[in-house]
Write an enzyme that holds these catalytic residues in place. Structure first.
Site, PDB file in Angstrom:
ATOM      1  N   CYS A 162      -2.655  -2.013   8.760  1.00 39.44           N
ATOM      2  CA  CYS A 162      -2.912  -1.480   7.776  1.00 39.44           C
ATOM      3  C   CYS A 162      -3.902  -0.064   8.311  1.00 39.44           C
ATOM      4  O   CYS A 162      -3.389   0.720   7.732  1.00 39.44           O
ATOM      5  CB  CYS A 162      -3.746  -2.522   6.883  1.00 39.44           C
ATOM      6  N   GLY A 196     -17.243  -0.205  19.447  1.00 38.28           N
ATOM      7  CA  GLY A 196     -16.313  -1.579  20.037  1.00 38.28           C
ATOM      8  C   GLY A 196     -15.225  -0.747  20.825  1.00 38.28           C
ATOM      9  O   GLY A 196     -15.289   0.115  20.208  1.00 38.28           O
ATOM     10  N   THR A 209       0.863  -1.246  -0.093  1.00 39.42           N
ATOM     11  CA  THR A 209      -0.026   0.332   0.120  1.00 39.42           C
ATOM     12  C   THR A 209       0.904   1.466   0.132  1.00 39.42           C
ATOM     13  O   THR A 209       1.331   1.063   1.116  1.00 39.42           O
ATOM     14  CB  THR A 209      -0.669   0.170   1.387  1.00 39.42           C
TER      15      THR A 209
HETATM   16  P1  NAD Z   1       5.141  -7.417   6.546  1.00 32.92           P
HETATM   17  O1  NAD Z   1       5.265  -6.435   7.454  1.00 32.92           O
HETATM   18  O2  NAD Z   1       4.267  -8.837   7.359  1.00 32.92           O
HETATM   19  O3  NAD Z   1       5.997  -8.204   5.602  1.00 32.92           O
HETATM   20  C1  NAD Z   1       6.465  -7.433   5.473  1.00 32.92           C
HETATM   21  C2  NAD Z   1       8.055  -8.440   4.596  1.00 32.92           C
HETATM   22  O4  NAD Z   1       8.910  -7.849   3.810  1.00 32.92           O
HETATM   23  C3  NAD Z   1       9.023  -8.658   6.047  1.00 32.92           C
HETATM   24  O5  NAD Z   1       9.068  -9.687   6.098  1.00 32.92           O
HETATM   25  C4  NAD Z   1      10.154  -8.108   5.550  1.00 32.92           C
HETATM   26  O6  NAD Z   1      11.890  -8.030   6.299  1.00 32.92           O
HETATM   27  C5  NAD Z   1      10.202  -7.817   3.949  1.00 32.92           C
HETATM   28  N1  NAD Z   1      11.025  -6.884   3.597  1.00 32.92           N
HETATM   29  C6  NAD Z   1      11.805  -5.875   3.726  1.00 32.92           C
HETATM   30  N2  NAD Z   1      12.537  -4.765   3.202  1.00 32.92           N
HETATM   31  C7  NAD Z   1      12.622  -5.658   2.097  1.00 32.92           C
HETATM   32  C8  NAD Z   1      13.556  -5.830   1.262  1.00 32.92           C
HETATM   33  N3  NAD Z   1      13.822  -4.630   0.962  1.00 32.92           N
HETATM   34  N4  NAD Z   1      13.868  -7.470   0.545  1.00 32.92           N
HETATM   35  C9  NAD Z   1      13.128  -8.253   0.830  1.00 32.92           C
HETATM   36  N5  NAD Z   1      12.058  -8.635   1.858  1.00 32.92           N
HETATM   37  C10 NAD Z   1      12.169  -7.042   2.609  1.00 32.92           C
HETATM   38  O7  NAD Z   1       3.693  -7.230   5.880  1.00 32.92           O
HETATM   39  P2  NAD Z   1       2.312  -6.795   5.528  1.00 32.92           P
HETATM   40  O8  NAD Z   1       1.719  -6.649   5.820  1.00 32.92           O
HETATM   41  O9  NAD Z   1       3.178  -8.578   4.633  1.00 32.92           O
HETATM   42  O10 NAD Z   1       2.242  -5.698   4.388  1.00 32.92           O
HETATM   43  C11 NAD Z   1       3.011  -5.663   3.548  1.00 32.92           C
HETATM   44  C12 NAD Z   1       2.225  -4.528   2.837  1.00 32.92           C
HETATM   45  O11 NAD Z   1       0.534  -5.087   2.172  1.00 32.92           O
HETATM   46  C13 NAD Z   1       1.966  -3.537   3.021  1.00 32.92           C
HETATM   47  O12 NAD Z   1       2.233  -1.575   2.634  1.00 32.92           O
HETATM   48  C14 NAD Z   1       0.816  -3.183   3.861  1.00 32.92           C
HETATM   49  O13 NAD Z   1      -0.001  -2.014   4.358  1.00 32.92           O
HETATM   50  C15 NAD Z   1      -0.106  -4.279   2.625  1.00 32.92           C
HETATM   51  N6  NAD Z   1      -1.171  -4.656   3.308  1.00 32.92           N
HETATM   52  C16 NAD Z   1      -0.955  -5.680   4.258  1.00 32.92           C
HETATM   53  C17 NAD Z   1      -2.443  -6.385   4.283  1.00 32.92           C
HETATM   54  C18 NAD Z   1      -2.466  -7.009   5.749  1.00 32.92           C
HETATM   55  O14 NAD Z   1      -3.313  -7.227   6.189  1.00 32.92           O
HETATM   56  N7  NAD Z   1      -1.030  -7.212   6.159  1.00 32.92           N
HETATM   57  C19 NAD Z   1      -3.800  -6.302   3.830  1.00 32.92           C
HETATM   58  C20 NAD Z   1      -3.536  -5.634   2.787  1.00 32.92           C
HETATM   59  C21 NAD Z   1      -2.785  -4.725   2.401  1.00 32.92           C
END
Ligand code: NAD
Length: 454
Positions: free
Chosen positions: A279, A272, A122
């Site tokens: 997010c 709640g 995002t």
């Molecule tokens: P997260 O922190 O769980 O995962 C991100 C991963 O990227 C980490 O494991 C980190 O070590 C790795 N990383 C960072 N820099 C890196 C690099 N240069 N090379 C390789 N790996 C690298 O994050 P997430 O919750 O999976 O979210 C990821 C994106 O998706 C965010 O932008 C978030 O807003 C979006 N998003 C998340 C969700 C959710 O429910 N978690 C839902 C929709 C969108």
């Protein structure tokens, strides 16, 4: 078609695992060696129901290749999904360090080979334009697509396999089509993938979700707008809940009738202790920052943040008013649930953690906490203030509590009867932070019920 997922977190690992189970060769490129080692052992490093069998199958079949090496992960990739974290900066704007790290690494690793870079993270509106310029200035041969992710933790597999919509924002029509086709191939395999995971697909129809192609800027704005709108809906319900408390109305009755209007809808109107997670809070603040960057004040979102932040304290004050002597100071209080919602081990910005900490810091209570799943992550304990005792066993956590706060609506807690709680507790105050219980049933068991707007 070989796919590389960069960032094997909640989003990246789910995506990588599904693609590998649908038959694609997938590299999962992750900088955290510990996470790579866990994935290589055939499981996930976070809790998401039914994901582990898919990770195991993907790794054992050789189709999912976890690695820390950019060279290994990128050389044969046709499509590269960037799924790295985009946390917020202290001023609320989005921290794009990891996003641009990926772009820089990509440029220095792939030379002029033809690839499609798909942004799943995002990012604020306008980010893609900057990346496209950087890619073009470097002479690379990469098509860029914004394809924001909409999965919810706790139902990540179903959300991904039976998606409502896939947004594909890009200028290169043939690259857009490659991505749509990729999702179509996954969709063709979804029943097999769900069966392998052990996910129930009862009631799921054979209908495909919608594919929406847009400009890059629109795709970026769609994602944060959707999250900010849902956060606003929750917050609106919480504001009305405060009025319902003052006016002796019941917010569930109010919102059920309000939500019966199809123009409004019932979902996300449950009052709640507020929203949290990795997010909503950052997407709301990120949208505020984008507005400022483009000279637009989105005042409503300031109110959402302020109102949401007030909810843990509001509930604690309400509970204190209902407690013996109108105080929680010195009382034995048990908080059930630490994760920001049920179904996940994620404690990022969790209102349940805020409640536990405020009970100590502001209310002076003696606090014990329990959350079977979230406590497996050592970070869940690190975010708690000193003096909070973590209890592994649920019964032991409830036993002898003068006050119980059910802060996260895990079925493990909400399925227990009111008498079960009453028999174990030494006091009578029951605080239902997510309005998951029947007030009448709680009162019938001899407990005092405190909910939100009820
Ligand atoms: P997260 O922190 O769980 O995962 C991100 C991963 O990227 C980490 O494991 C980190 O070590 C790795 N990383 C960072 N820099 C890196 C690099 N240069 N090379 C390789 N790996 C690298 O994050 P997430 O919750 O999976 O979210 C990821 C994106 O998706 C965010 O932008 C978030 O807003 C979006 N998003 C998340 C969700 C959710 O429910 N978690 C839902 C929709 C969108």
């Amino acid at each position: 078609m070989v796919v590389t997922i960069i960032g094997a977190g909640y989003v990246g690992l789910t995506q990588a695992t599904i693609l590998a189970n649908a038959g694609f060769k997938v590299y999962a490129l992750e900088v955290d060696q510990n996470r790579v080692d866990i994935i290589k052992s055939g499981r996930s490093f976070f809790y998401e129901a039914n994901l582990d069998p898919l990770v195991k199958n993907a790794v054992e079949s050789g189709l999912l290749i976890p690695t820390t090496s950019y060279e290994e992960a990128l050389h044969e990739a046709d499509i590269i999904f960037s799924c790295v974290g985009t946390p917020d900066n202290p001023d609320g704007s989005s921290n794009l360090t990891y996003v641009f790290d990926v772009v820089n690494k990509l440029i220095s690793t792939i030379g002029d080979s033809q690839k499609i870079l798909v942004q799943k993270s995002t990012v604020p509106v306008g980010t893609g334009e900057k990346i496209i310029k950087q890619l073009s200035d470097s002479g690379s041969n990469v098509s860029y697509i914004s394809n924001p992710e909409f999965l919810r933790e706790g139902s990540a597999l179903i959300d991904s396999l039976w998606f409502d919509r896939i947004v594909v924002g890009g200028n290169d029509k043939s690259a857009n089509q490659v991505i749509v086709d990729l999702y179509k191939q996954v969709t063709a395999q979804r029943i097999n993938v769900a069966a392998r995971a052990g996910v129930s697909i009862q009631g799921r129809d054979s209908k495909e979700g919608e594919y929406i192609t847009t400009s890059v800027n629109s795709a970026e704005l769609i994602k944060v707008t959707a999250n900010a709108f849902l956060a606003t809906k929750i917050t609106f319900a919480n504001s009305i809940a405060k009025l319902a408390d003052a006016a002796h109305a019941d917010i569930n009755e109010v919102m059920s009738a309000v939500g019966a209007d199809p123009r409004i809808g019932r979902s996300f109107l449950n009052a709640g202790r507020g929203f949290g997670g990795g997010c909503f809070p950052k997407d709301v603040s990120g949208l505020i920052s984008s507005g400022i960057e483009y000279g637009v004040e989105i005042d409503i979102l300031h109110a959402v943040t302020q109102e949401n932040n007030s909810m843990p304290g509001y509930i604690i004050e309400k509970a204190a008013d209902a407690a013996d002597g109108a105080t929680l100071a010195g009382k034995k209080v048990t908080v059930l649930g630490l994760s920001y919602k049920a179904g996940t081990s994620d404690i990022r910005r969790s209102p349940s953690v805020a409640i536990a900490n405020l009970l100590v810091e502001r209310a002076g209570a003696i606090v014990r906490v329990h959350d079977t799943i979230a406590m497996q992550d050592p970070k869940s304990v690190e975010v708690l203030v000193d003096d909070i005792t973590v209890i592994d066993d649920l019964n032991e956590a409830i036993n002898d509590a003068e006050v119980v706060f059910v802060a996260t609506d895990w079925p493990e807690f909400t399925s227990l009867s009111a008498t079960y709680y009453a028999n174990l507790m030494s006091g009578k105050l029951f605080v239902d932070c997510m309005n998951s219980f029947s007030p009448d049933a709680i009162r019938a068991a001899g407990l005092t019920y405190v909910g939100v707007g009820r």
